[in-house]
Structures are given as structure tokens and as C-alpha cells.
Design an enzyme around this catalytic site. Structure first.
Site, mmCIF file in Angstrom:
data_model
loop_
_atom_site.group_PDB
_atom_site.id
_atom_site.type_symbol
_atom_site.label_atom_id
_atom_site.label_comp_id
_atom_site.label_asym_id
_atom_site.label_seq_id
_atom_site.Cartn_x
_atom_site.Cartn_y
_atom_site.Cartn_z
ATOM 1 N N CYS A 198 -4.449 7.545 0.188
ATOM 2 C CA CYS A 198 -5.644 7.062 -0.527
ATOM 3 C C CYS A 198 -6.637 6.538 0.502
ATOM 4 O O CYS A 198 -7.036 5.364 0.476
ATOM 5 C CB CYS A 198 -5.244 5.984 -1.535
ATOM 6 S SG CYS A 198 -6.498 5.636 -2.781
ATOM 7 N N GLU A 226 1.117 -9.814 11.361
ATOM 8 C CA GLU A 226 0.028 -10.051 10.413
ATOM 9 C C GLU A 226 -1.157 -10.730 11.088
ATOM 10 O O GLU A 226 -2.318 -10.403 10.802
ATOM 11 C CB GLU A 226 0.519 -10.882 9.228
ATOM 12 C CG GLU A 226 1.431 -10.130 8.277
ATOM 13 C CD GLU A 226 0.743 -8.958 7.591
ATOM 14 O OE1 GLU A 226 -0.500 -8.960 7.492
ATOM 15 O OE2 GLU A 226 1.449 -8.039 7.144
ATOM 16 N N CYS A 241 -4.232 7.531 -12.183
ATOM 17 C CA CYS A 241 -5.417 7.082 -11.457
ATOM 18 C C CYS A 241 -6.672 7.383 -12.269
ATOM 19 O O CYS A 241 -7.042 8.551 -12.462
ATOM 20 C CB CYS A 241 -5.494 7.752 -10.092
ATOM 21 S SG CYS A 241 -6.926 7.225 -9.105
ATOM 22 N N ASP A 271 -4.942 -6.365 1.123
ATOM 23 C CA ASP A 271 -5.762 -6.093 2.298
ATOM 24 C C ASP A 271 -6.754 -4.987 1.946
ATOM 25 O O ASP A 271 -6.894 -4.606 0.774
ATOM 26 C CB ASP A 271 -4.893 -5.728 3.501
ATOM 27 C CG ASP A 271 -4.192 -4.377 3.361
ATOM 28 O OD1 ASP A 271 -4.265 -3.756 2.269
ATOM 29 O OD2 ASP A 271 -3.576 -3.922 4.338
ATOM 30 N N CYS A 328 -0.633 12.426 -4.110
ATOM 31 C CA CYS A 328 -0.472 10.999 -4.352
ATOM 32 C C CYS A 328 0.547 10.744 -5.462
ATOM 33 O O CYS A 328 0.452 11.346 -6.544
ATOM 34 C CB CYS A 328 -1.808 10.381 -4.738
ATOM 35 S SG CYS A 328 -1.699 8.612 -5.098
ATOM 36 N N CYS A 341 -5.500 13.252 -3.155
ATOM 37 C CA CYS A 341 -5.037 13.001 -4.526
ATOM 38 C C CYS A 341 -3.953 13.979 -4.958
ATOM 39 O O CYS A 341 -3.093 13.633 -5.783
ATOM 40 C CB CYS A 341 -6.212 13.065 -5.497
ATOM 41 S SG CYS A 341 -7.507 11.846 -5.175
ATOM 42 N N TYR A 369 -4.437 -14.650 2.540
ATOM 43 C CA TYR A 369 -3.847 -13.318 2.659
ATOM 44 C C TYR A 369 -2.589 -13.340 3.526
ATOM 45 O O TYR A 369 -1.539 -12.799 3.150
ATOM 46 C CB TYR A 369 -4.839 -12.307 3.245
ATOM 47 C CG TYR A 369 -4.111 -11.064 3.700
ATOM 48 C CD1 TYR A 369 -3.679 -10.119 2.783
ATOM 49 C CD2 TYR A 369 -3.766 -10.883 5.042
ATOM 50 C CE1 TYR A 369 -2.943 -9.010 3.180
ATOM 51 C CE2 TYR A 369 -3.036 -9.787 5.451
ATOM 52 C CZ TYR A 369 -2.626 -8.850 4.519
ATOM 53 O OH TYR A 369 -1.879 -7.773 4.923
#
Length: 350
Positions: free
Chosen positions: A193, A40, A209, A141, A203, A200, A123
Site C-alpha cells: 500500500c 523506534e 478497501c 505511523d 493486497c 492493490c 507514538y
């Protein structure tokens, strides 16, 4: 929606050296908090592709947090060279030392406990708490921001939209399995995405969505215009010693850009005139160095000189030719070296 995302993630999760796969997670394996933390920190402002090699080299050299805590700071900084944002490397070792000395080598398992450590912000604390310890934490994020903005058709531009997007992400975060959920959201944003040309049609969340329903998925998240970055000028001095080919290097101040890193003597890039580190017949390299930091563009004149063995610099020290490793320098200083090379003796151009 969470069930559909989880089913997709179990079949499509990206393979990363710091992760536990969904299959292994279901079998009872859990991530190593040290590896989660290290990844991270490395991934801040950096891509997964850029981090993989660094992560593998770090964990080979320092397989646990106590080993990293014992490592000389110069070794850690050299291993970090090229990843940028060097304050992260200084905080990395400081954090490892704190965990080793005050927590017996164990990372705290709560967001509050993690945020008390050097270099861990909101975060990163949320990501470690969720992924390493399966705490319910809201991990947001850039990938998650994009997914959430599209799912809810949130049109407020970034960065102003961040509090609202976090609140929406909170609504999606499950009470159990928050770490797997966070990684699934990240993977969805990274592979389907995507910023341009979202896929899409495949997805797992397409049915719910709002942006897709309105035909604006590719337009979100909206972003406020960025101000133009200013340009700063500076100079870097590359000095070689006759006979043994030693190179003059200095360690930059611990705070500030490239803090604590080794490089060629120069200035602070604030526009003030900078005196050479020693008297010599300095000549300008034919190539100007250009480099971009987060808040400004930098232009550097590169000055080159060859000096005698009796040279005594005002700052820095000469490093023997067989010890000097340009590859261990930060990216900017590697550019300086490349610009200086055509003006150097042929032995350096091999």
C-alpha cells in the site's frame, strides 16, 4: 480483515535486526524492549534503509540499555552523526540513564510509564508497548495512516485527518497480538500500500478497501499544501593551525539544531552578524553549502584560514590532525568540510 492481514504478515514480514519474526513469535520468543526502543527512536523521521547500519553499530557498541547509559555522551553523539534530528541522540542517552538508574535496567511495560521517559512521545510509547510487551496500543505511523485512509476512503487531508485516522486504526487493533498487528500494518504500507502505485491486486485487504472500490486508492491520503520553507543564511569558519594541521572545532549548545554536536564555529542561523572565532586572514571557499532542515533551507558561506601555533580562539578548541575525523561530524558539518577542502593544504585532500 485482521485474520487476512495476519496470514499475509506471517508469510511476508520484513526481516529487520530489531524484530522477532512471526515464526519465532509463535514459538514463544519475545522482542528485547531495548532493541525495540532503540529502533523506534532511530526510525523517527528516517528510513529503515538509513537506520540498519546505525542500529547494528549501536548494539555492537552498547548491547543493552545499561551499557548505553554508561557511555560518554560525546561517543553517543559521534555514533549518531548523520542520522539527523540530534535531540533524539541526547534524549537517547538520557532515557537510557533513567531506565538504568530508576527502573533497574527494565523499560516500563505500559504506555503511561514509557511516556514518562525522556524522548518518548505518544507514538513511540504505543509502538514499544505493543511490539515489546504485546500491550493493546494503537500504533499509527505514516504507513499505517496511508493504509487506514485507503481502507476507509477517508478523504480529509493530513495533518487535520490524524485524529480520525487514529480512531479508525483503533477499530482495527486487536485485543491480543497488537504488536504483530502493528508491524503487519507497517509492512503492508511499506511494501504494497505504497504512496505511489499501490499494488492493490496482491493486497490481502483489497476485498474490504473502500478506496480501491471507488478507484481513488492512489489519491489517498490527501495532504494539505505545505507552506514554502524560508531560506536562512549563515557562515561557518574552518581554521587550520600551521605545522601540525590541527582543526578548530566547537561543541554547539545543548539545545537547538545540532544541539550538543561537534562542528565548525559559526552562527545560530538567525541572520545576525557573526564574528570569526579568532583574528586571521579569512578567505571564502568557492562553494556555498546548502542544507535543508525540517522548517527551513540553510545557505552557509564557508570561510577558511590558516593560523599560527600561538592562535587563541575566542570559542572552540583545536583538535589534532590525527584525531580529527570528518566522518564523525553531522551531515551539515561534513558538507562544510567538503566545501573547505579545495582551499586547504594538500595533506587534507588525500
Amino acid at each position: 480483515m485482521t485474520a487476512a492481514l495476519g496470514a499475509w504478515y506471517r508469510g511476508q514480514a520484513r526481516v529487520m535486526p530489531w524484530r522477532i519474526s512471526p515464526r519465532d513469535w509463535a514459538a514463544g520468543m519475545r522482542p528485547d524492549p531495548y532493541r525495540v526502543w532503540l529502533s523506534e527512536v532511530m526510525l523517527q523521521q528516517t528510513t529503515v534503509a538509513a537506520v540498519r547500519g546505525y542500529f547494528l553499530r549501536f548494539t555492537e557498541s552498547w548491547p543493552d540499555v545499561c551499557a548505553l547509559a554508561r557511555a560518554p555522551e560525546a561517543d553517543v553523539m559521534a555514533a549518531w552523526a548523520g542520522l539527523g534530528y540530534y535531540a533524539r541522540a541526547r534524549n537517547l542517552r538520557a532515557c537510557a540513564a533513567r531506565v538504568a538508574e530508576e527502573h533497574a535496567g527494565r523499560f516500563p511495560d505500559t504506555e503511561d510509564g514509557l511516556r514518562a521517559l525522556p524522548g518518548i512521545g505518544p507514538y513511540t510509547a504505543a509502538a514499544i508497548a505493543a511490539i515489546a510487551f504485546d500491550r493493546r496500543a494503537v500504533v499509527v505511523d505514516g504507513n499505517v495512516e496511508r493504509v487506514v485512509a485507503r481502507l476507509f476512503a477517508h478523504e480529509e487531508p493530513l495533518p487535520r485527518a490524524r485524529p480520525a485516522l487514529r480512531a479508525l486504526a483503533d477499530r482495527l487493533t486487536p485485543a491480543q497480538g497488537a504488536g504483530q498487528h502493528a508491524q503487519a500494518m507497517m509492512d503492508l504500507g511499506a511494501t504494497i500500500c505504497t504512496p505511489r502505485g499501490p499494488r492493490c491486486e496482491i493486497c490481502p485487504l483489497a476485498g474490504g478497501c473502500a478506496a480501491r472500490a471507488r478507484g481513488i486508492a492512489a489519491e489517498l491520503p490527501r495532504k494539505a499544501p505545505k507552506p514554502e520553507k524560508p531560506v536562512r543564511d549563515g557562515v561557518a569558519f574552518v581554521a587550520l593551525r600551521h605545522g601540525d594541521g590541527a582543526v578548530l572545532l566547537e561543541q554547539r549548545p545543548p539545545k537547538g539544531l545540532l544541539g550538543g554536536m561537534t562542528g565548525f564555529p559559526g552562527c545560530d542561523w538567525q541572520g545576525a552578524e557573526t564574528a570569526p572565532p579568532l583574528a586571521a586572514d579569512w578567505r571564502a571557499a568557492t562553494t556555498e553549502v546548502r542544507h535543508t532542515f525540517t522548517h527551513f533551507h540553510l545557505r552557509l558561506r564557508v570561510m577558511v584560514a590558516e593560523v599560527g601555533t600561538d592562535a587563541r580562539p575566542d570559542r572552540g578548541a583545536f583538535v589534532a590532525r590525527d584525531v580529527f575525523d570528518p566522518g564523525a561530524l553531522p551531515t551539515l558539518m561534513r558538507k562544510v568540510w567538503a566545501a573547505a577542502l579545495p582551499a586547504l593544504p594538500s595533506v587534507f585532500q588525500e
